[in-house]
Design a protein around this motif. Structure first.
Motif, short mmCIF file in Angstrom:
data_model
loop_
_atom_site.label_atom_id
_atom_site.label_comp_id
_atom_site.label_asym_id
_atom_site.label_seq_id
_atom_site.Cartn_x
_atom_site.Cartn_y
_atom_site.Cartn_z
N LEU A 76 0.83 -1.20 0.00
CA LEU A 76 0.00 0.00 0.00
C LEU A 76 0.87 1.26 0.00
CD1 LEU A 76 -2.85 -1.00 2.46
CD2 LEU A 76 -3.03 -0.66 0.00
N GLN A 77 1.95 1.23 0.77
CA GLN A 77 2.86 2.38 0.80
C GLN A 77 3.54 2.56 -0.56
OE1 GLN A 77 5.23 1.23 4.18
NE2 GLN A 77 4.01 2.48 5.59
N ARG A 78 3.91 1.45 -1.19
CA ARG A 78 4.56 1.51 -2.51
C ARG A 78 3.61 2.14 -3.53
NH1 ARG A 78 4.71 -0.78 -7.29
NH2 ARG A 78 3.06 -2.27 -6.84
N ARG A 79 2.33 1.82 -3.41
CA ARG A 79 1.33 2.37 -4.32
C ARG A 79 0.93 3.79 -3.99
NH1 ARG A 79 -2.90 -2.46 -5.88
NH2 ARG A 79 -1.36 -4.10 -6.09
N GLY A 80 1.38 4.30 -2.86
CA GLY A 80 1.09 5.67 -2.47
C GLY A 80 -0.34 5.91 -2.04
N VAL A 81 -0.98 4.90 -1.49
CA VAL A 81 -2.37 5.01 -1.06
C VAL A 81 -2.44 5.98 0.14
CG1 VAL A 81 -4.35 3.78 -0.13
CG2 VAL A 81 -2.94 2.72 -1.90
N GLN A 82 -3.30 7.00 0.02
CA GLN A 82 -3.42 8.02 1.06
C GLN A 82 -4.83 8.14 1.64
OE1 GLN A 82 -0.81 9.99 2.30
NE2 GLN A 82 0.41 8.51 1.16
N GLU A 83 -5.78 7.35 1.14
CA GLU A 83 -7.16 7.43 1.61
C GLU A 83 -7.57 6.08 2.19
OE1 GLU A 83 -9.54 8.58 -1.69
OE2 GLU A 83 -8.46 10.46 -1.98
N LEU A 84 -8.30 6.13 3.29
CA LEU A 84 -8.72 4.91 3.98
C LEU A 84 -9.57 4.02 3.08
CD1 LEU A 84 -8.92 3.11 6.46
CD2 LEU A 84 -10.83 4.55 7.24
N THR A 85 -10.53 4.60 2.39
CA THR A 85 -11.41 3.78 1.55
C THR A 85 -10.62 3.10 0.43
OG1 THR A 85 -12.02 5.73 0.26
CG2 THR A 85 -13.52 5.06 2.03
N LYS A 86 -9.65 3.79 -0.14
CA LYS A 86 -8.81 3.20 -1.19
C LYS A 86 -7.93 2.10 -0.59
CE LYS A 86 -6.70 3.01 -5.21
NZ LYS A 86 -7.31 2.41 -6.37
N ALA A 87 -7.37 2.34 0.59
CA ALA A 87 -6.52 1.34 1.25
C ALA A 87 -7.32 0.07 1.54
CB ALA A 87 -5.95 1.90 2.54
N MET A 88 -8.55 0.24 1.99
CA MET A 88 -9.39 -0.92 2.27
C MET A 88 -9.72 -1.68 1.00
SD MET A 88 -11.86 0.81 5.13
CE MET A 88 -12.80 -0.66 5.49
N SER A 89 -9.99 -0.97 -0.06
CA SER A 89 -10.32 -1.60 -1.34
C SER A 89 -9.13 -2.38 -1.89
CB SER A 89 -10.73 -0.52 -2.34
OG SER A 89 -10.94 -1.06 -3.60
N VAL A 90 -7.95 -1.78 -1.85
CA VAL A 90 -6.75 -2.45 -2.34
C VAL A 90 -6.41 -3.65 -1.47
CG1 VAL A 90 -4.27 -2.17 -2.78
CG2 VAL A 90 -5.85 -0.36 -3.45
N ALA A 91 -6.50 -3.50 -0.15
CA ALA A 91 -6.21 -4.61 0.76
C ALA A 91 -7.19 -5.76 0.54
CB ALA A 91 -6.26 -4.13 2.21
N GLU A 92 -8.43 -5.43 0.26
CA GLU A 92 -9.42 -6.47 -0.03
C GLU A 92 -9.06 -7.22 -1.30
OE1 GLU A 92 -14.19 -6.85 -0.93
OE2 GLU A 92 -13.46 -5.12 0.18
N SER A 93 -8.50 -6.52 -2.28
CA SER A 93 -8.08 -7.20 -3.52
C SER A 93 -6.93 -8.16 -3.24
CB SER A 93 -7.70 -6.19 -4.59
OG SER A 93 -6.46 -5.58 -4.34
N PHE A 94 -6.09 -7.86 -2.25
CA PHE A 94 -5.03 -8.80 -1.88
C PHE A 94 -5.64 -10.10 -1.37
CE2 PHE A 94 -2.16 -5.04 -0.41
CZ PHE A 94 -1.89 -4.71 -1.72
N ALA A 95 -6.68 -9.99 -0.56
CA ALA A 95 -7.34 -11.17 0.00
C ALA A 95 -7.99 -12.00 -1.11
CB ALA A 95 -8.38 -10.75 1.03
N GLU A 96 -8.57 -11.34 -2.12
CA GLU A 96 -9.20 -12.05 -3.23
C GLU A 96 -8.20 -12.89 -4.00
OE1 GLU A 96 -11.21 -9.15 -5.59
OE2 GLU A 96 -12.60 -8.63 -3.97
N PHE A 97 -6.97 -12.41 -4.07
CA PHE A 97 -5.93 -13.13 -4.81
C PHE A 97 -5.07 -14.00 -3.91
CE2 PHE A 97 -6.88 -9.51 -7.61
CZ PHE A 97 -7.28 -10.23 -8.72
#
Length: 70
Positions: free
Chosen positions: A28-49
């Motif tokens: 998430l830090q590498r991707r430069g995520v700065q918003e909670l909703t975006k961080a949650m969405s990206v982290a959820e995609s990690f779980a899907e894969f």
């Protein structure tokens, strides 16, 4: 998402990222995520894969106590 009224966006993001596994937090830090909703969405995609670390570990050969590959 748990709503805590006294937390601002940055505090909520920090708290969320603090609870992640190190590899997920780093991604998430590498991707430069700065918003909670975006961080949650990206982290959820990690779980899907299945997550990077989980895929790597599941591809390793496993050994039983007798030294045989399982």
């Amino acid at each position: 998402m748990l709503q805590i009224s006294y937390m601002d966006e940055k505090e909520a993001l920090f708290s969320f990222m603090d609870g992640l596994k190190p590899w997920a937090k780093q991604e998430l830090q590498r991707r430069g995520v700065q918003e909670l909703t975006k961080a949650m969405s990206v982290a959820e995609s990690f779980a899907e894969f299945g997550g990077k670390k989980d895929k790597f570990e599941s591809s390793k050969p496993k050994f039983n106590p007798k030294g045989n590959i399982v």
